[in-house]
Design a protein around this motif. Structure first.
Motif, PDB file in Angstrom:
ATOM      1  N   TRP A   1      -0.017  -2.901   9.172  1.00 51.10           N
ATOM      2  CA  TRP A   1      -1.293  -2.341   9.598  1.00 51.10           C
ATOM      3  C   TRP A   1      -1.750  -1.199   8.703  1.00 51.10           C
ATOM      4  CZ3 TRP A   1      -2.177   2.686  10.820  1.00 51.10           C
ATOM      5  CH2 TRP A   1      -1.076   3.492  11.128  1.00 51.10           C
ATOM      6  N   PHE A   2      -0.821  -0.369   8.201  1.00 45.21           N
ATOM      7  CA  PHE A   2      -1.283   0.812   7.479  1.00 45.21           C
ATOM      8  C   PHE A   2      -1.923   0.491   6.129  1.00 45.21           C
ATOM      9  CE2 PHE A   2      -0.948   4.609   4.805  1.00 45.21           C
ATOM     10  CZ  PHE A   2      -1.752   5.460   5.565  1.00 45.21           C
ATOM     11  N   PRO A   3      -1.375  -0.416   5.304  1.00 43.00           N
ATOM     12  CA  PRO A   3      -2.101  -0.752   4.070  1.00 43.00           C
ATOM     13  C   PRO A   3      -3.527  -1.231   4.354  1.00 43.00           C
ATOM     14  CG  PRO A   3       0.131  -1.575   3.941  1.00 43.00           C
ATOM     15  CD  PRO A   3      -0.057  -1.086   5.347  1.00 43.00           C
ATOM     16  N   LEU A   4      -3.725  -1.976   5.442  1.00 47.10           N
ATOM     17  CA  LEU A   4      -5.066  -2.450   5.787  1.00 47.10           C
ATOM     18  C   LEU A   4      -5.952  -1.287   6.249  1.00 47.10           C
ATOM     19  CD1 LEU A   4      -4.031  -5.696   7.721  1.00 47.10           C
ATOM     20  CD2 LEU A   4      -4.852  -5.532   5.361  1.00 47.10           C
ATOM     21  N   TYR A   5      -5.396  -0.392   7.047  1.00 50.77           N
ATOM     22  CA  TYR A   5      -6.135   0.792   7.495  1.00 50.77           C
ATOM     23  C   TYR A   5      -6.504   1.658   6.291  1.00 50.77           C
ATOM     24  CZ  TYR A   5      -6.962   5.317   9.812  1.00 50.77           C
ATOM     25  OH  TYR A   5      -7.505   6.508  10.239  1.00 50.77           O
ATOM     26  N   ALA A   6      -5.562   1.838   5.366  1.00 52.02           N
ATOM     27  CA  ALA A   6      -5.820   2.655   4.184  1.00 52.02           C
ATOM     28  C   ALA A   6      -6.939   2.053   3.336  1.00 52.02           C
ATOM     29  CB  ALA A   6      -4.540   2.800   3.353  1.00 52.02           C
ATOM     30  N   TRP A   7      -6.961   0.722   3.225  1.00 54.88           N
ATOM     31  CA  TRP A   7      -8.037   0.074   2.456  1.00 54.88           C
ATOM     32  C   TRP A   7      -9.392   0.380   3.093  1.00 54.88           C
ATOM     33  CZ3 TRP A   7     -11.998  -3.277   3.362  1.00 54.88           C
ATOM     34  CH2 TRP A   7     -12.646  -3.784   2.235  1.00 54.88           C
ATOM     35  N   CYS A   8      -9.473   0.281   4.410  1.00 52.95           N
ATOM     36  CA  CYS A   8     -10.734   0.556   5.110  1.00 52.95           C
ATOM     37  C   CYS A   8     -11.183   1.992   4.884  1.00 52.95           C
ATOM     38  CB  CYS A   8     -10.579   0.288   6.611  1.00 52.95           C
ATOM     39  SG  CYS A   8     -10.426  -1.446   7.061  1.00 52.95           S
TER      40      CYS A   8
ATOM     41  N   ALA B   1     -10.083   1.626  -3.310  1.00 56.17           N
ATOM     42  CA  ALA B   1      -9.549   1.049  -2.077  1.00 56.17           C
ATOM     43  C   ALA B   1      -8.483  -0.005  -2.380  1.00 56.17           C
ATOM     44  CB  ALA B   1     -10.681   0.434  -1.252  1.00 56.17           C
ATOM     45  N   ASP B   2      -8.750  -0.867  -3.367  1.00 56.36           N
ATOM     46  CA  ASP B   2      -7.775  -1.904  -3.718  1.00 56.36           C
ATOM     47  C   ASP B   2      -6.491  -1.302  -4.273  1.00 56.36           C
ATOM     48  OD1 ASP B   2      -9.652  -3.707  -2.910  1.00 56.36           O
ATOM     49  OD2 ASP B   2      -9.933  -4.659  -4.867  1.00 56.36           O
ATOM     50  N   GLN B   3      -6.623  -0.223  -5.078  1.00 51.38           N
ATOM     51  CA  GLN B   3      -5.443   0.429  -5.625  1.00 51.38           C
ATOM     52  C   GLN B   3      -4.609   1.080  -4.527  1.00 51.38           C
ATOM     53  OE1 GLN B   3      -7.509   2.970  -8.391  1.00 51.38           O
ATOM     54  NE2 GLN B   3      -6.989   1.692 -10.154  1.00 51.38           N
ATOM     55  N   MET B   4      -5.292   1.695  -3.563  1.00 55.70           N
ATOM     56  CA  MET B   4      -4.547   2.322  -2.471  1.00 55.70           C
ATOM     57  C   MET B   4      -3.870   1.269  -1.614  1.00 55.70           C
ATOM     58  SD  MET B   4      -5.637   5.228   0.286  1.00 55.70           S
ATOM     59  CE  MET B   4      -4.300   6.112   1.159  1.00 55.70           C
ATOM     60  N   PHE B   5      -4.547   0.162  -1.387  1.00 63.78           N
ATOM     61  CA  PHE B   5      -3.933  -0.926  -0.628  1.00 63.78           C
ATOM     62  C   PHE B   5      -2.665  -1.401  -1.316  1.00 63.78           C
ATOM     63  CE2 PHE B   5      -3.201  -5.463  -0.050  1.00 63.78           C
ATOM     64  CZ  PHE B   5      -3.098  -5.553   1.343  1.00 63.78           C
TER      65      PHE B   5
END
Length: 248
Positions: free
Chosen positions: A36-43, A131-135
């Motif tokens: 869940w967190f990688p997805l939340y971070a992307w958002c 966003a993609d890099q953080m994901f």
């Protein structure tokens, strides 16, 4: 690994998460817990407010359940990392085209504290990162945590939890002779034997990491390339020394 759960790949969880039975719900819970967190971070990194990011991630997993969004998932068609992000992006685009006058009736799939999630996000943010890099970076750290979790559970199952806790800080860095001696004493070991145990654990860590990455790849292929990608992601953000270890 002794735990039969470890013989189930991450892709197999996606396939088991289809439908509406108890097994599907358990598989979905495991996926939500892990990713869940990688997805939340992307958002969040895409410019969405914290509340909206939480709503979208919750809504994404809820939609997966209600609409059986994984029904057409095919592990042979690509990386799990790419599959989940693409599915989330499609969901976000769909939702951004709708009015949010009504909530979803409080449906929650992912169990996380919004305040804690936002504090985590703030601590993980790097200026200038897309966003993609953080994901990708959060995905890499998640894979790392999953691999360490494998080792920790295995050690606990053998009654070696205390030893693992002492060895864990040296998985990704060399310790000094004094550090090894200090950590070895409570375990009834000397510094030399503790150092040997560190290097053995690192070898197991590399194996666990390969196994974890293999579970997110189509048919277990492209593992070396994916590990290199994750290492490069962490290296670009200055986290290589605390991230995925290479052979030493």
């Amino acid at each position: 690994m002794s735990d039969p759960q470890f013989r189930l790949t991450r892709w197999s969880l996606v396939l088991r998460a289809r439908g509406d039975g108890d097994e599907a719900h358990r598989a979905m819970g495991e996926l939500c817990e892990a990713y869940w967190f990688p997805l939340y971070a992307w958002c969040r990194r895409s410019g969405l407010a914290a509340a909206e990011a939480e709503d979208l991630v919750q809504g994404f997993f809820l939609r997966v359940i209600e609409k059986d969004l994984f029904a057409a998932a095919d592990a042979s068609r690509g990386k799990l990392r790419t599959f989940l992000l693409t599915a989330l992006q499609r969901h976000v685009r769909d939702e951004q085209g709708k009015a949010r006058a009504e909530r979803r009736g409080g449906g929650r799939v992912v169990s996380f504290d919004a305040v804690e999630a936002e504090a985590w996000y703030a601590g993980e943010s790097i200026d200038g990162e897309s966003a993609d890099q953080m994901f990708d970076r959060q995905w890499a750290l998640t894979v790392l945590d999953q691999a360490i979790g494998r080792l920790e559970q295995e050690a606990a199952g053998r009654g070696k939890g205390e030893a693992f806790g002492a060895l864990r800080p040296f998985l990704t860095r060399e310790g000094s002779a004094a550090e090894y001696e200090r950590c070895a004493t409570p375990l009834g070991m000397n510094g030399g034997s503790f150092k040997v145990a560190v290097h053995r654990l690192r070898a197991k860590f590399r194996d666990a990491l390969r196994a974890e990455v293999a579970e997110t790849q189509p048919d277990g292929e492209g593992v070396d390339a994916e590990i290199r990608h994750l290492m490069n992601v962490l290296g670009a953000s200055g986290l290589a020394d605390s991230g995925l270890p290479g052979d030493r």
